[in-house]
Scaffold this active site. Structure first.
Site, PDB file in Angstrom:
ATOM      1  N   SER A  33       0.797  -1.224   0.000  1.00 16.06           N
ATOM      2  CA  SER A  33       0.000   0.000   0.000  1.00 16.06           C
ATOM      3  C   SER A  33       0.830   1.275   0.000  1.00 16.06           C
ATOM      4  O   SER A  33       0.345   2.341  -0.371  1.00 16.06           O
ATOM      5  CB  SER A  33      -0.947   0.008   1.206  1.00 16.06           C
ATOM      6  OG  SER A  33      -0.242  -0.151   2.418  1.00 16.06           O
ATOM      7  N   ASP A 333      -3.372   8.130   8.014  1.00 16.67           N
ATOM      8  CA  ASP A 333      -4.580   7.377   8.371  1.00 16.67           C
ATOM      9  C   ASP A 333      -4.348   6.321   9.452  1.00 16.67           C
ATOM     10  O   ASP A 333      -5.195   5.464   9.671  1.00 16.67           O
ATOM     11  CB  ASP A 333      -5.173   6.700   7.126  1.00 16.67           C
ATOM     12  CG  ASP A 333      -4.211   5.697   6.480  1.00 16.67           C
ATOM     13  OD1 ASP A 333      -3.105   5.490   7.026  1.00 16.67           O
ATOM     14  OD2 ASP A 333      -4.566   5.122   5.429  1.00 16.67           O
ATOM     15  N   HIS A 336      -0.370   4.836   7.096  1.00 13.46           N
ATOM     16  CA  HIS A 336       0.340   5.402   5.950  1.00 13.46           C
ATOM     17  C   HIS A 336       0.631   6.880   6.191  1.00 13.46           C
ATOM     18  O   HIS A 336       0.094   7.477   7.120  1.00 13.46           O
ATOM     19  CB  HIS A 336      -0.500   5.214   4.683  1.00 13.46           C
ATOM     20  CG  HIS A 336      -0.989   3.815   4.500  1.00 13.46           C
ATOM     21  ND1 HIS A 336      -2.252   3.404   4.933  1.00 13.46           N
ATOM     22  CD2 HIS A 336      -0.386   2.720   3.989  1.00 13.46           C
ATOM     23  CE1 HIS A 336      -2.399   2.112   4.665  1.00 13.46           C
ATOM     24  NE2 HIS A 336      -1.276   1.670   4.105  1.00 13.46           N
TER      25      HIS A 336
END
Length: 370
Positions: A33, A333, A336
């Site tokens: 991610s 978040d 990240h």
């Protein structure tokens, strides 16, 4: 010296001839991610962060969600900008222009094959895609260009990869996180993850990849969700989760040893290690210098307090809220980072001292090879 300045000097030197403004024409990116530019969508993303298709993701630069796990651009985007290339489209967008490369990274991806986790009855926060999946996708792209391997189809593979930068973003964090509380030891995960990464890199080199950057793991113990999952007594001198950071340092040391072996076995390729761990620690220690006011609190999350994070009410959910100025936050978040952080990190990789060998060494090798 900035990357663009360095490229200009290289390209205008009397002993170097190159018609392109940038030494690279393509970027192929891999990872999880932290590198994903849109291969993951809400229904397929990691369980704990499955609202990436919702606002306020993407609010800072794109002004709408792009399925990037940030408020804006991420490292691979800044790398593309520095090389005067467009952002790499996600592989899962078949309509995208792939002439300047493709991004194969998937949020939640593991280094170890998915079957390993299925066999051990582990499913938390996992997606079916692993590094092996990304290699399969990559091979399909190359097959369309007639590249099978550098020995049987040398001309086709050189055409496909001769001007390509391979960027392997961090991979392996999900392998450790998903096995928390299981009987599988971190040493077992490290061994299998790094064996997978080394095999993956060798497969790329066998295809003809010559210019490769491999990111290590960030200090996962300094990421918001690690505080959420750990005991308050488990802290290091930075105030981060000590056991997690020790595990991460061990992983990165072993990764660098594997890269050294690959360099010796493949002297025709340039393999760089991008030190995500120490880049991030340096940023934490100098947070104020870069305008960051919050080192560990998530900008977008739920619950307020020291971390503003709840694994059941993550960013993008109807119950979450977002800060007014993401550029003042290191964490976006809970897992990240903000665009502002990724910009600082990319500069450290490309123009600073956090790539080994330095990134300008790779550029020089590329320009000299023609």
């Amino acid at each position: 010296m900035s990357l663009i300045t360095y490229i200009f000097i290289l390209l205008t030197s009397s002993h170097v001839s190159c018609s392109a403004a940038s030494p690279f024409k393509k970027i192929y990116a891999f990872g999880d991610s932290y590198t994903d530019t849109g291969n993951t969508k809400t229904s397929t993303g990691p369980t704990a962060f499955n609202y990436v298709s919702n606002p306020p993701y993407g609010v800072t630069f794109f002004h709408h969600p792009t399925n990037r796990y940030s408020d804006g651009r991420i490292v691979i985007d800044f790398v593309a900008e520095a090389l005067s290339l467009p952002f790499g489209p996600p592989y899962r967008n078949p309509k995208a222009d792939r002439s300047h490369g493709v991004n194969f990274a998937v949020g939640g991806a593991t280094a170890i094959r998915h079957g390993f986790f299925v066999k051990n009855n582990i499913s938390f926060n996992l997606v079916p895609q692993s590094l092996q999946t990304q290699l399969v996708w990559f091979n399909k792209i190359l097959a369309n260009e007639g590249c099978k391997d550098s020995h049987s189809t040398p001309r086709e593979c050189k055409a496909a990869l001769g001007d390509a930068l391979i960027w392997v973003g961090e991979i392996g964090a999900n392998d450790y996180t998903s096995t928390l509380g299981s009987s599988i030891s971190s040493k077992t995960i490290q061994f299998h993850a790094l064996t997978s990464v080394a095999g993956f890199l060798q497969a790329l080199i066998n295809k003809g990849a010559k210019y490769i950057v491999v990111q290590g793991l960030p200090p996962i113990g300094c990421i918001t969700y690690s505080f959420y999952l750990s005991s308050p007594d488990d802290r290091d001198e930075m105030g981060c989760v000590a056991t997690v950071n020790r595990r991460t340092m061990s992983h990165n040391a072993a990764l660098q040893a594997r890269l050294n072996t690959l360099r010796k076995q493949n002297p025709q390729s340039v393999i760089l290690y991008a030190d995500y761990y120490n880049t991030h620690l340096a940023l934490l220690k100098n947070a104020a210098k870069y305008g960051f006011k919050e080192q560990y609190k998530a900008c977008c999350g739920y619950g307020g307090g020291a971390y503003n994070f709840d694994v059941f009410n993550t960013c993008g959910s109807s119950s979450s809220t977002s800060c007014a100025n993401p550029s003042e936050y290191i964490n976006w978040d809970g897992a990240h980072f903000t665009e502002a952080v990724y910009k600082v990190m990319t500069n450290a990789f490309l123009n600073g001292s956090y790539c080994s060998p330095p990134f300008h060494y790779l550029l020089r090798k590329k320009v000299q090879s023609g």
